[in-house]
Scaffold this motif. Structure first.
Motif, PDB file in Angstrom:
ATOM      1  N   CYS A  24       0.826  -1.212   0.000  1.00  0.00           N
ATOM      2  CA  CYS A  24       0.000   0.000   0.000  1.00  0.00           C
ATOM      3  C   CYS A  24       0.861   1.262   0.000  1.00  0.00           C
ATOM      4  O   CYS A  24       0.560   2.229  -0.712  1.00  0.00           O
ATOM      5  CB  CYS A  24      -0.948   0.001   1.199  1.00  0.00           C
ATOM      6  SG  CYS A  24      -2.231  -1.252   1.092  1.00  0.00           S
ATOM      7  N   VAL A  25       1.934   1.252   0.793  1.00  0.00           N
ATOM      8  CA  VAL A  25       2.841   2.399   0.834  1.00  0.00           C
ATOM      9  C   VAL A  25       3.482   2.607  -0.535  1.00  0.00           C
ATOM     10  O   VAL A  25       3.519   3.732  -1.063  1.00  0.00           O
ATOM     11  CB  VAL A  25       3.919   2.199   1.930  1.00  0.00           C
ATOM     12  CG1 VAL A  25       5.046   3.211   1.797  1.00  0.00           C
ATOM     13  CG2 VAL A  25       3.284   2.284   3.306  1.00  0.00           C
ATOM     14  N   ALA A  26       3.971   1.536  -1.139  1.00  0.00           N
ATOM     15  CA  ALA A  26       4.598   1.647  -2.460  1.00  0.00           C
ATOM     16  C   ALA A  26       3.596   2.149  -3.501  1.00  0.00           C
ATOM     17  O   ALA A  26       3.937   3.004  -4.331  1.00  0.00           O
ATOM     18  CB  ALA A  26       5.178   0.300  -2.885  1.00  0.00           C
ATOM     19  N   GLY A  27       2.382   1.656  -3.443  1.00  0.00           N
ATOM     20  CA  GLY A  27       1.362   2.103  -4.396  1.00  0.00           C
ATOM     21  C   GLY A  27       1.015   3.572  -4.222  1.00  0.00           C
ATOM     22  O   GLY A  27       0.882   4.313  -5.201  1.00  0.00           O
ATOM     23  N   ALA A  28       0.883   4.010  -2.981  1.00  0.00           N
ATOM     24  CA  ALA A  28       0.547   5.417  -2.734  1.00  0.00           C
ATOM     25  C   ALA A  28       1.672   6.336  -3.216  1.00  0.00           C
ATOM     26  O   ALA A  28       1.407   7.351  -3.882  1.00  0.00           O
ATOM     27  CB  ALA A  28       0.293   5.631  -1.240  1.00  0.00           C
ATOM     28  N   LEU A  32       1.948   9.292  -6.151  1.00  0.00           N
ATOM     29  CA  LEU A  32       2.440  10.624  -5.805  1.00  0.00           C
ATOM     30  C   LEU A  32       3.773  10.958  -6.491  1.00  0.00           C
ATOM     31  O   LEU A  32       4.318  12.049  -6.284  1.00  0.00           O
ATOM     32  CB  LEU A  32       2.620  10.734  -4.288  1.00  0.00           C
ATOM     33  CG  LEU A  32       1.332  10.643  -3.462  1.00  0.00           C
ATOM     34  CD1 LEU A  32       1.655  10.549  -1.981  1.00  0.00           C
ATOM     35  CD2 LEU A  32       0.434  11.832  -3.755  1.00  0.00           C
ATOM     36  N   ALA A  33       4.309  10.027  -7.280  1.00  0.00           N
ATOM     37  CA  ALA A  33       5.579  10.204  -7.999  1.00  0.00           C
ATOM     38  C   ALA A  33       6.725  10.513  -7.038  1.00  0.00           C
ATOM     39  O   ALA A  33       7.581  11.350  -7.310  1.00  0.00           O
ATOM     40  CB  ALA A  33       5.455  11.284  -9.077  1.00  0.00           C
ATOM     41  N   ASN A  34       6.744   9.807  -5.919  1.00  0.00           N
ATOM     42  CA  ASN A  34       7.796   9.969  -4.920  1.00  0.00           C
ATOM     43  C   ASN A  34       8.635   8.695  -4.919  1.00  0.00           C
ATOM     44  O   ASN A  34       8.242   7.676  -4.348  1.00  0.00           O
ATOM     45  CB  ASN A  34       7.158  10.223  -3.545  1.00  0.00           C
ATOM     46  CG  ASN A  34       8.181  10.494  -2.482  1.00  0.00           C
ATOM     47  OD1 ASN A  34       9.207   9.838  -2.409  1.00  0.00           O
ATOM     48  ND2 ASN A  34       7.871  11.454  -1.621  1.00  0.00           N
ATOM     49  N   GLY A  37       9.853   7.161  -1.426  1.00  0.00           N
ATOM     50  CA  GLY A  37       8.723   6.561  -0.722  1.00  0.00           C
ATOM     51  C   GLY A  37       8.314   5.230  -1.340  1.00  0.00           C
ATOM     52  O   GLY A  37       7.972   4.273  -0.639  1.00  0.00           O
ATOM     53  N   PHE A  38       8.362   5.177  -2.685  1.00  0.00           N
ATOM     54  CA  PHE A  38       8.049   3.927  -3.376  1.00  0.00           C
ATOM     55  C   PHE A  38       9.011   2.824  -2.949  1.00  0.00           C
ATOM     56  O   PHE A  38       8.595   1.714  -2.616  1.00  0.00           O
ATOM     57  CB  PHE A  38       8.128   4.139  -4.898  1.00  0.00           C
ATOM     58  CG  PHE A  38       8.110   2.860  -5.678  1.00  0.00           C
ATOM     59  CD1 PHE A  38       6.932   2.177  -5.878  1.00  0.00           C
ATOM     60  CD2 PHE A  38       9.279   2.323  -6.195  1.00  0.00           C
ATOM     61  CE1 PHE A  38       6.916   0.984  -6.593  1.00  0.00           C
ATOM     62  CE2 PHE A  38       9.275   1.144  -6.905  1.00  0.00           C
ATOM     63  CZ  PHE A  38       8.085   0.471  -7.108  1.00  0.00           C
ATOM     64  N   TRP A  39      10.319   3.134  -2.942  1.00  0.00           N
ATOM     65  CA  TRP A  39      11.300   2.114  -2.574  1.00  0.00           C
ATOM     66  C   TRP A  39      11.206   1.733  -1.108  1.00  0.00           C
ATOM     67  O   TRP A  39      11.484   0.599  -0.734  1.00  0.00           O
ATOM     68  CB  TRP A  39      12.712   2.548  -2.964  1.00  0.00           C
ATOM     69  CG  TRP A  39      12.904   2.402  -4.445  1.00  0.00           C
ATOM     70  CD1 TRP A  39      13.008   3.408  -5.353  1.00  0.00           C
ATOM     71  CD2 TRP A  39      12.962   1.185  -5.180  1.00  0.00           C
ATOM     72  NE1 TRP A  39      13.129   2.881  -6.617  1.00  0.00           N
ATOM     73  CE2 TRP A  39      13.105   1.515  -6.543  1.00  0.00           C
ATOM     74  CE3 TRP A  39      12.899  -0.157  -4.834  1.00  0.00           C
ATOM     75  CZ2 TRP A  39      13.187   0.564  -7.547  1.00  0.00           C
ATOM     76  CZ3 TRP A  39      12.986  -1.122  -5.835  1.00  0.00           C
ATOM     77  CH2 TRP A  39      13.127  -0.760  -7.170  1.00  0.00           C
ATOM     78  N   ALA A  40      10.792   2.669  -0.265  1.00  0.00           N
ATOM     79  CA  ALA A  40      10.561   2.334   1.148  1.00  0.00           C
ATOM     80  C   ALA A  40       9.429   1.315   1.265  1.00  0.00           C
ATOM     81  O   ALA A  40       9.496   0.377   2.068  1.00  0.00           O
ATOM     82  CB  ALA A  40      10.235   3.600   1.937  1.00  0.00           C
ATOM     83  N   GLY A  41       8.384   1.483   0.453  1.00  0.00           N
ATOM     84  CA  GLY A  41       7.291   0.512   0.440  1.00  0.00           C
ATOM     85  C   GLY A  41       7.743  -0.853  -0.040  1.00  0.00           C
ATOM     86  O   GLY A  41       7.335  -1.891   0.497  1.00  0.00           O
ATOM     87  N   ILE A  42       8.613  -0.877  -1.047  1.00  0.00           N
ATOM     88  CA  ILE A  42       9.147  -2.148  -1.548  1.00  0.00           C
ATOM     89  C   ILE A  42       9.973  -2.834  -0.460  1.00  0.00           C
ATOM     90  O   ILE A  42       9.874  -4.048  -0.262  1.00  0.00           O
ATOM     91  CB  ILE A  42       9.994  -1.923  -2.825  1.00  0.00           C
ATOM     92  CG1 ILE A  42       9.113  -1.388  -3.961  1.00  0.00           C
ATOM     93  CG2 ILE A  42      10.713  -3.194  -3.241  1.00  0.00           C
ATOM     94  CD1 ILE A  42       8.001  -2.324  -4.392  1.00  0.00           C
ATOM     95  N   VAL A  43      10.774  -2.046   0.258  1.00  0.00           N
ATOM     96  CA  VAL A  43      11.570  -2.608   1.359  1.00  0.00           C
ATOM     97  C   VAL A  43      10.651  -3.201   2.422  1.00  0.00           C
ATOM     98  O   VAL A  43      10.914  -4.291   2.954  1.00  0.00           O
ATOM     99  CB  VAL A  43      12.517  -1.539   1.951  1.00  0.00           C
ATOM    100  CG1 VAL A  43      13.140  -2.012   3.260  1.00  0.00           C
ATOM    101  CG2 VAL A  43      13.590  -1.177   0.943  1.00  0.00           C
TER     102      VAL A  43
END
Length: 80
Positions: A24-28, A32-34, A37-43
């Motif tokens: 969900c974090v990666a998708g959000a 937002l084109a961040n 934040g995307f890679w934090a969600g993947i982690v």
């Protein structure tokens, strides 16, 4: 509840919940084109798998099922 107990353990639930939050974090952040934040969600998603695996090793997962295949009988030679 299934008879095999597949996924009905604290290790499975914890791993899936952490991975779902990461997804969900990666998708959000993707919307937002961040990029960070995307890679934090993947982690977080990968961390869920690691935590679930460690919890399973600590005894909070299900025991592996043994093979149900019948064992061949050993034939004893007859003394005559």
């Amino acid at each position: 509840m299934s008879s095999s107990g597949h996924g009905h353990t604290p290790a499975a639930w914890t791993g899936v919940i952490i991975s779902f939050i990461g997804f969900c974090v990666a998708g959000a952040f993707m919307v937002l084109a961040n990029v960070p934040g995307f890679w934090a969600g993947i982690v977080l998603t990968v961390l869920g798998a690691v935590v679930g695996g460690l919890m399973r090793l600590a005894g909070l997962g299900s025991e592996p099922k043994r093979s149900a295949a019948p064992v061949a009988a050993v034939v004893q030679p007859q003394e005559g």
